[in-house]
Design a protein around this motif. Structure first.
Motif, mmCIF file in Angstrom:
data_model
loop_
_atom_site.group_PDB
_atom_site.id
_atom_site.type_symbol
_atom_site.label_atom_id
_atom_site.label_comp_id
_atom_site.label_asym_id
_atom_site.label_seq_id
_atom_site.Cartn_x
_atom_site.Cartn_y
_atom_site.Cartn_z
ATOM 1 N N GLN A 386 0.820 -1.209 0.000
ATOM 2 C CA GLN A 386 0.000 0.000 0.000
ATOM 3 C C GLN A 386 0.854 1.258 0.000
ATOM 4 O OE1 GLN A 386 -4.447 -1.056 1.284
ATOM 5 N NE2 GLN A 386 -3.288 0.040 2.830
ATOM 6 N N ALA A 387 2.035 1.222 0.608
ATOM 7 C CA ALA A 387 2.918 2.390 0.558
ATOM 8 C C ALA A 387 3.291 2.714 -0.886
ATOM 9 C CB ALA A 387 4.168 2.153 1.392
ATOM 10 N N THR A 388 3.557 1.680 -1.689
ATOM 11 C CA THR A 388 3.888 1.939 -3.091
ATOM 12 C C THR A 388 2.677 2.460 -3.851
ATOM 13 O OG1 THR A 388 3.416 -0.322 -3.889
ATOM 14 C CG2 THR A 388 5.632 0.114 -3.048
ATOM 15 N N TRP A 389 1.495 1.951 -3.547
ATOM 16 C CA TRP A 389 0.299 2.389 -4.267
ATOM 17 C C TRP A 389 -0.127 3.791 -3.853
ATOM 18 C CZ3 TRP A 389 -2.703 -2.811 -3.357
ATOM 19 C CH2 TRP A 389 -2.237 -3.769 -4.265
ATOM 20 N N ILE A 390 -0.095 4.080 -2.560
ATOM 21 C CA ILE A 390 -0.467 5.416 -2.096
ATOM 22 C C ILE A 390 0.488 6.445 -2.678
ATOM 23 C CG2 ILE A 390 -0.667 6.904 -0.062
ATOM 24 C CD1 ILE A 390 -1.468 4.282 1.479
ATOM 25 N N SER A 391 1.762 6.068 -2.779
ATOM 26 C CA SER A 391 2.749 6.961 -3.376
ATOM 27 C C SER A 391 2.503 7.164 -4.868
ATOM 28 C CB SER A 391 4.155 6.381 -3.184
ATOM 29 O OG SER A 391 4.498 6.266 -1.829
ATOM 30 N N ARG A 392 1.981 6.156 -5.506
ATOM 31 C CA ARG A 392 1.880 6.121 -6.970
ATOM 32 C C ARG A 392 0.632 6.808 -7.497
ATOM 33 N NH1 ARG A 392 1.069 5.937 -11.673
ATOM 34 N NH2 ARG A 392 1.668 4.374 -13.218
ATOM 35 N N TYR A 393 -0.469 6.750 -6.749
ATOM 36 C CA TYR A 393 -1.755 7.203 -7.269
ATOM 37 C C TYR A 393 -2.302 8.389 -6.480
ATOM 38 C CZ TYR A 393 -1.727 2.904 -9.980
ATOM 39 O OH TYR A 393 -1.381 1.913 -10.865
ATOM 40 N N ALA A 394 -3.162 9.166 -7.138
ATOM 41 C CA ALA A 394 -3.770 10.319 -6.483
ATOM 42 C C ALA A 394 -4.648 9.867 -5.317
ATOM 43 C CB ALA A 394 -4.611 11.100 -7.496
ATOM 44 N N PRO A 395 -4.753 10.684 -4.264
ATOM 45 C CA PRO A 395 -5.591 10.310 -3.117
ATOM 46 C C PRO A 395 -7.037 10.069 -3.524
ATOM 47 C CG PRO A 395 -4.205 12.200 -2.575
ATOM 48 C CD PRO A 395 -4.070 11.972 -4.046
ATOM 49 N N ASN A 396 -7.629 9.075 -2.899
ATOM 50 C CA ASN A 396 -9.035 8.776 -3.115
ATOM 51 C C ASN A 396 -9.577 8.204 -1.813
ATOM 52 O OD1 ASN A 396 -11.559 8.240 -4.445
ATOM 53 N ND2 ASN A 396 -10.421 8.054 -6.370
ATOM 54 N N THR A 397 -10.867 7.912 -1.792
ATOM 55 C CA THR A 397 -11.500 7.491 -0.552
ATOM 56 C C THR A 397 -11.018 6.134 -0.063
ATOM 57 O OG1 THR A 397 -13.337 6.817 -1.969
ATOM 58 C CG2 THR A 397 -13.583 8.872 -0.754
ATOM 59 N N SER A 398 -10.515 5.303 -0.962
ATOM 60 C CA SER A 398 -9.984 3.996 -0.591
ATOM 61 C C SER A 398 -8.962 3.587 -1.639
ATOM 62 C CB SER A 398 -11.108 2.948 -0.521
ATOM 63 O OG SER A 398 -11.659 2.734 -1.817
ATOM 64 N N MET A 399 -8.142 2.573 -1.322
ATOM 65 C CA MET A 399 -7.235 2.038 -2.315
ATOM 66 C C MET A 399 -8.028 1.469 -3.480
ATOM 67 S SD MET A 399 -4.246 2.787 -1.410
ATOM 68 C CE MET A 399 -3.833 2.226 -3.043
ATOM 69 N N LEU A 400 -9.177 0.919 -3.187
ATOM 70 C CA LEU A 400 -10.049 0.366 -4.215
ATOM 71 C C LEU A 400 -10.403 1.434 -5.249
ATOM 72 C CD1 LEU A 400 -11.811 -2.066 -5.074
ATOM 73 C CD2 LEU A 400 -13.582 -1.172 -3.547
ATOM 74 N N ALA A 401 -10.777 2.626 -4.792
ATOM 75 C CA ALA A 401 -11.124 3.716 -5.707
ATOM 76 C C ALA A 401 -9.888 4.282 -6.392
ATOM 77 C CB ALA A 401 -11.857 4.817 -4.941
ATOM 78 N N ALA A 402 -8.775 4.378 -5.647
ATOM 79 C CA ALA A 402 -7.562 4.973 -6.209
ATOM 80 C C ALA A 402 -6.993 4.157 -7.355
ATOM 81 C CB ALA A 402 -6.509 5.128 -5.113
ATOM 82 N N LEU A 403 -7.166 2.843 -7.309
ATOM 83 C CA LEU A 403 -6.558 1.968 -8.305
ATOM 84 C C LEU A 403 -7.432 1.683 -9.511
ATOM 85 C CD1 LEU A 403 -4.842 -0.654 -5.973
ATOM 86 C CD2 LEU A 403 -3.791 1.267 -7.152
ATOM 87 N N GLN A 404 -8.597 2.286 -9.576
ATOM 88 C CA GLN A 404 -9.449 2.094 -10.749
ATOM 89 C C GLN A 404 -8.730 2.628 -11.986
ATOM 90 O OE1 GLN A 404 -12.318 0.280 -10.753
ATOM 91 N NE2 GLN A 404 -11.734 -0.085 -8.625
ATOM 92 N N PRO A 405 -8.960 2.029 -13.150
ATOM 93 C CA PRO A 405 -8.180 2.370 -14.344
ATOM 94 C C PRO A 405 -8.159 3.835 -14.715
ATOM 95 C CG PRO A 405 -9.439 0.361 -14.717
ATOM 96 C CD PRO A 405 -9.873 0.902 -13.387
ATOM 97 N N ASP A 406 -9.218 4.609 -14.404
ATOM 98 C CA ASP A 406 -9.255 6.015 -14.799
ATOM 99 C C ASP A 406 -8.738 6.941 -13.723
ATOM 100 O OD1 ASP A 406 -11.259 5.702 -12.971
ATOM 101 O OD2 ASP A 406 -12.812 6.704 -14.146
ATOM 102 N N SER A 407 -8.100 6.383 -12.639
ATOM 103 C CA SER A 407 -7.684 7.225 -11.520
ATOM 104 C C SER A 407 -6.238 7.673 -11.611
ATOM 105 C CB SER A 407 -7.905 6.483 -10.195
ATOM 106 O OG SER A 407 -7.085 5.339 -10.134
ATOM 107 N N ASP A 408 -5.477 7.152 -12.557
ATOM 108 C CA ASP A 408 -4.059 7.476 -12.656
ATOM 109 C C ASP A 408 -3.852 8.926 -13.077
ATOM 110 O OD1 ASP A 408 -1.364 7.363 -12.831
ATOM 111 O OD2 ASP A 408 -1.256 5.772 -14.317
#
Length: 408
Positions: A386-408
């Protein structure tokens, strides 16, 4: 496209590529995840199942969560791994007699078995991810887990979750704790993102309101332990300072973790603004916990004046510091978060990332030498991935929302 800012690594394509590589390396660790009893095994230093441990429900849920979300990103093999361990939440680890979930596969025959809000929060988290990826039992298990939280743990009077029951739900322990509620906030935000009723998001916000109030009254050090009436017990476990889940004093990593979660919650909080509180929690944790010098790192806990108590360094504390810095840096635009982020990733790369046996060392001593005072082995991947993902993607309400294909 936002131009890259060399002061903020998270905007650099080269750094984002590094994060993608590191998350893939982590997800490749321990390809043998399955416990013979069902669910996920506790992994040793080399990623092999340590069968001296039973299958823990929270580890099973966390491993299912990260691999379901890995599959969202197109990670070959992650969906199959997630499906296999997730099956344990419907079989071995589920209490078919009394409902709810055991703490581990050893509890079905243990006279001292309990059921905790901490474990059930992770079941909700895993079921939310399973629902989002279309697992055939995801929605059913998510509904059941939320029903258990509602009927057994949620206390409407206080707007918080209770902590621990006996395994047959006959007796509720008077102890109340922040740790379980922190992970419940994460889980309930994810559940709402997976389609659960908005009631659950509002309950997550009520927990956040309480934590902000208690922390503000305590110089932004989060009180961890409470009575049944939610009165802080600041001296709790004074004689057990290195307890895995209930240590004495302020837990530095929780200050960072709450800071990140408050920013996530603020995105759906309506009239509530949690960003100032998040910054205060972050600042307190950084000032109290950071130890500079030739072997830099964060202590595990401090007393209520900010003096270190347990000086060992746990990987999850650094992971949460990294995530909070990335989140607040993106939201506020303040340069100091970018500076902290670079410093803390340097510490991770220099000391915690294990390039020989894989994953990250879960614990180092005060000289940054691998240790096992609080934790043994490398049980799961949740915090580091999760540290790599939180660093990689814009903040969102959950990791689930942050990792959606249109969130990058």
């Amino acid at each position: 496209m936002t131009p890259a800012d060399p002061g903020n690594w998270w905007t650099l394509p080269s750094h984002r590529s590094w994060l993608d590589t590191e998350s893939s390396r982590l997800l490749d660790f321990g390809t043998t995840l399955d416990h013979p009893a069902g669910g996920a095994a506790w992994l040793d230093d080399r990623g092999n199942p340590d069968l001296d441990h039973p299958a823990h429900t929270y580890i099973t849920a966390r491993m299912a969560h990260v691999h379901f979300l890995g599959s969202v990103q197109g990670r070959p093999g992650s969906r199959r791994r997630a499906d296999r361990v997730f099956d344990g939440l419907s079989t071995t680890l589920r209490d078919n007699t009394n409902r709810g979930w055991f703490e581990s596969s050893a509890d079905a025959t243990s006279p001292d078995a309990v059921k905790s809000a901490y474990t059930h929060a992770f079941v909700v988290l895993a079921a939310s991810a399973a629902t989002a990826v279309g697992h055939p039992r995801g929605r059913e298990l998510l509904d059941e887990a939320l029903d258990t939280v509602d009927s057994r743990f949620w206390d409407e009077r206080y707007g918080m979750c209770s902590d621990t029951w006996t395994v047959d739900w006959s007796e509720l322990d008077p102890y109340r704790g922040i740790n379980a509620n922190m992970h419940m906030v994460e889980a309930l935000l994810a559940a709402a993102d997976a389609g659960a009723p908005e009631l659950w998001r509002e309950r997550a916000l009520r927990i956040c309101d309480n934590v902000c109030r208690w922390s503000a009254a305590n110089e932004w050090r989060v009180p961890e332990h409470f009575t049944a009436e939610w009165i802080p017990q600041l001296e709790y476990n004074r004689d057990d300072v290195a307890n895995q889940f209930k240590p004495y004093g302020a837990t530095v990593g929780h200050g960072f973790e709450w800071a990140r979660l408050l920013v996530q919650a603020s995105l759906v909080a309506g009239g509530r603004d949690y960003v100032d509180a998040a910054q205060s929690l972050y600042d307190r944790a950084a000032v109290d916990g950071w130890q500079p010098g030739p072997t830099p790192g964060f202590v595990y806990t401090t007393d209520w004046t900010g003096q270190p108590v347990v000086t060992g360094r746990l990987h999850w504390v650094l992971c949460e510091a990294i995530g909070a810095a990335a989140t607040l840096g993106r939201v506020t635009g303040e340069e100091r978060y970018g500076s902290d982020y670079r410093t803390w990733w340097d510490v991770a790369a220099d000391y915690f990332v294990d390039r020989v046996d894989g994953s990250w060392h879960h614990e180092l001593d005060s000289h940054n030498v691998p240790a096992a005072t609080v934790w043994s082995g490398k049980p799961d991947l949740y915090h580091a991935v999760q540290a790599t993902w939180i660093s990689r993607y814009a903040p969102n309400t959950s990791m689930l929302a942050a990792l959606q294909p249109d969130s990058d």
